[in-house]
Scaffold this active site. Structure first.
Site, PDB file in Angstrom:
ATOM      1  N   SER A 100      -9.678   1.589   3.168  1.00 58.65           N
ATOM      2  CA  SER A 100      -8.865   2.373   2.264  1.00 58.65           C
ATOM      3  C   SER A 100      -7.842   1.538   1.485  1.00 58.65           C
ATOM      4  O   SER A 100      -7.253   2.021   0.512  1.00 58.65           O
ATOM      5  CB  SER A 100      -8.102   3.444   3.043  1.00 58.65           C
ATOM      6  OG  SER A 100      -7.236   2.854   3.995  1.00 58.65           O
ATOM      7  N   SER A 132      -9.741  -0.638   7.438  1.00 59.04           N
ATOM      8  CA  SER A 132      -9.217  -0.462   6.078  1.00 59.04           C
ATOM      9  C   SER A 132      -8.516  -1.669   5.479  1.00 59.04           C
ATOM     10  O   SER A 132      -8.239  -1.692   4.275  1.00 59.04           O
ATOM     11  CB  SER A 132      -8.261   0.734   6.039  1.00 59.04           C
ATOM     12  OG  SER A 132      -8.991   1.931   6.089  1.00 59.04           O
ATOM     13  N   LYS A 153       0.850  -1.208   0.000  1.00 55.16           N
ATOM     14  CA  LYS A 153       0.000   0.000   0.000  1.00 55.16           C
ATOM     15  C   LYS A 153       0.878   1.247   0.000  1.00 55.16           C
ATOM     16  O   LYS A 153       1.925   1.269   0.662  1.00 55.16           O
ATOM     17  CB  LYS A 153      -0.912  -0.044   1.232  1.00 55.16           C
ATOM     18  CG  LYS A 153      -1.966   1.055   1.298  1.00 55.16           C
ATOM     19  CD  LYS A 153      -2.871   0.836   2.511  1.00 55.16           C
ATOM     20  CE  LYS A 153      -3.906   1.920   2.684  1.00 55.16           C
ATOM     21  NZ  LYS A 153      -4.787   1.684   3.850  1.00 55.16           N
TER      22      LYS A 153
END
Lengths: 60, 476
Positions: free
Chosen positions: B155, B179, B80
């Site tokens: 997210s 997330s 990420k």
């Protein structure tokens, strides 16, 4: 805009663009509604006695 | 060997160690998929194509010379884009940090690098991890590989979408208020939020520092265990790091759950949940009973207060992190994130501290609950998968606020820093549903055990997101 929200933002000296104001208001209303559902017993601090209890007061 | 990119870490590691498959072949297969699907899915912000191939060749040579490092050696992974790579851009999915270059690696990047992982690139995310959609205004809207009109969640949506489309064999995500778990559930993959402090956050850009976690996202529970074992353990550079050795979970996963007690608080976890989602959860519970577990109803007083406490702490801390930029250059945030940060300026210090008091009390209550059960379960998300661009999702055909609903059930484990796994448990309307398994502090083994045993029953059958993608044109 909600009066309290306006006052809070002014006190934080934060300028919110006009386009955001309605959504900030809606968020504030949602958070107030959520706060109203909170179990108040969870707010009593478990480590420090914060609440005055007359039953426990020493004799004068 | 066909379909290498679809294999699990567990499968590939055996083949790589035995010399039957080369890291170069695997990396090339995964990069080919990225070439096919990333323009559509927007799972990656940046792809390290040349460096990944070079690292794969290095891994191949090292393994051939007898220096096999372990199960992640030569395995291609995505990370990420809020985790720092030294001398590379880390954007946090933002415009403001579009040119940010860290001088150091995140600790988790160092640990994966030591384990021999091959880095494919940086995965798309909701701007600054402050939202549940991965509708990123600067790096593109990430799409759900199961249905391109649907949200992958967020997210860490890029991580979920990349795994579901075989554009990574494993990935890292971050989880502050769900997330990792929400995109895992919506993309039909596995996501593990470890205990707070179990995995170092050094080199992870903060969202809300008392709530932030880094964790594995994978296609199988065993793979999540393998990645956790590689990245966990004490790190002096993270002040919240727990003084514990790395976990050793992957080699201990059971095939039955004899003696395991699973608790469910139906009044919280099955209230206002879509009937099809509830059906999947109940079928998963039946499967777990069939594997020896005892399922018991429990009541956890105070769970309804989590939502306010978590929202208050999260937005206050996030607004603190971004305070200077919110005042100096508000126009450089996306509209949704700027709005959230403005809202984070509203709560008083008293409200923030009351939220922390709720956290303390609920933590004690949860400790008592874990005296009676080994894990708690519930759906990861209560609604049908939300459509991209819509602020609502549906529960039994009724429209509800998507973000509030998605955050509600993942909230308790976030607020209390408890280990929590999302594992696929079926489909609703053809889209994946996640089962959430919550454990006591440091109880990663328990949640992985339950998830792994559920997986043995194959609740997803032969369904894969890539069946949908196969009809798409090749991008290059």
């Amino acid at each position: 805009m909600n009066e309290i929200v306006t006052r809070l933002l002014e006190s934080r000296r934060l300028v919110v663009p006009p386009g955001d104001r309605e959504a900030v208001d809606a968020h504030w209303a949602r958070m107030r509604a959520l706060r109203a559902t909170v179990d108040e017993s969870l707010l009593a601090d478990s480590e420090i006695a914060l609440t005055y209890d007359p039953a426990c007061a020493p004799d004068e | 060997m066909s379909d290498l990119a679809a294999r699990s870490v567990d499968e590939l590691s055996g083949l790589i160690e035995a010399g039957q498959v080369s890291p170069v072949e695997v990396t090339r297969a995964v990069l080919d998929n990225i070439g096919r699907h990333n323009d559509t899915l927007r799972a990656y912000i940046e792809v390290y194509r040349d460096d990944a191939m070079a690292a794969a060749r290095d891994a191949e040579a090292e393994i051939a010379s007898g220096r096999y490092r372990g199960r992640l050696h030569g395995v291609p992974m995505g990370v990420k884009d809020n985790l720092y790579f030294a001398d590379r851009v880390t954007t946090m999915g933002s415009k403001i940090h579009a040119g940010f270059v860290s001088g150091t690696n995140a600790t988790v990047v160092d640990r994966l690098s030591d384990a021999g992982a091959v880095f494919l690139g940086k995965l798309n995310m909701h701007e600054y991890a402050l939202g549940g959609t991965t509708d990123n205004p600067f790096h593109g809207t990430c799409r759900n590989p199961w249905d391109l009109s649907m949200s992958p969640g967020g997210s860490s949506g890029g991580s979920g979408a990349a795994l579901a489309s075989n554009m990574a064999v494993a990935a890292l995500g971050t989880d502050t208020s769900g997330s990792i778990r929400m995109p895992a559930a919506l993309c039909g993959t596995v996501g593990l939020k470890p205990t707070y402090g179990r995995v170092s956050r050094f080199g992870c850009f903060p969202e809300a520092w008392t709530l932030d976690h880094v964790g594995p996202m994978t296609r199988t529970v065993k793979d999540a265990a393998i990645v956790l074992d590689a990245i966990s353990g004490y790190d002096a550079r993270d002040p919240s790091s727990l003084d514990r050795p790395p976990t050793r979970t992957a080699g201990r996963l059971p095939t039955t759950l004899d003696g395991v007690v699973i608790g469910i608080d139906e009044g919280f976890f099955l209230a206002d949940v879509d009937d099809e989602v509830e059906r999947c959860v109940r079928e998963a519970l039946d499967a777990l009973r069939g594997r020896g577990a005892t399922v018991r109803s429990v009541s956890v007083p105070g769970l309804d207060s989590c939502e306010w406490a978590l929202a208050t702490i999260d937005i206050c801390e996030a607004s603190t992190v971004h305070d200077a930029n919110l005042r100096d250059r508000p126009e450089d945030f996306g509209d949704g994130v700027r709005l959230l940060l403005e809202c984070g300026q509203l709560p008083s210090a008293v409200e923030y501290l009351q939220a922390q008091q709720i956290r303390g009390h609920l933590g004690s209550t949860m400790q008592r609950v874990f005296g009676a059960v080994d894990v708690l379960v519930g759906p990861t998300t209560p609604t049908r998968t939300p459509r991209i661009g819509q602020t609502t999702a549906t529960v039994n055909g009724r429209e509800v606020d998507a973000s509030r609903s998605l955050w509600r059930l993942v909230g308790p484990a976030s607020l209390l820093g408890l280990p929590c796994l999302s594992v696929p448990c079926g489909t609703a309307g053809g889209l994946p549903v996640g089962l959430q398994v919550i454990g006591p502090t440091l109880g990663e083994q328990q949640v992985l055990d339950v998830g792994h045993v559920l997986e043995l029953d194959q609740p997803m059958g032969s369904l894969r997101a890539t069946a949908y993608l196969e009809g798409l044109p090749v991008a290059d």
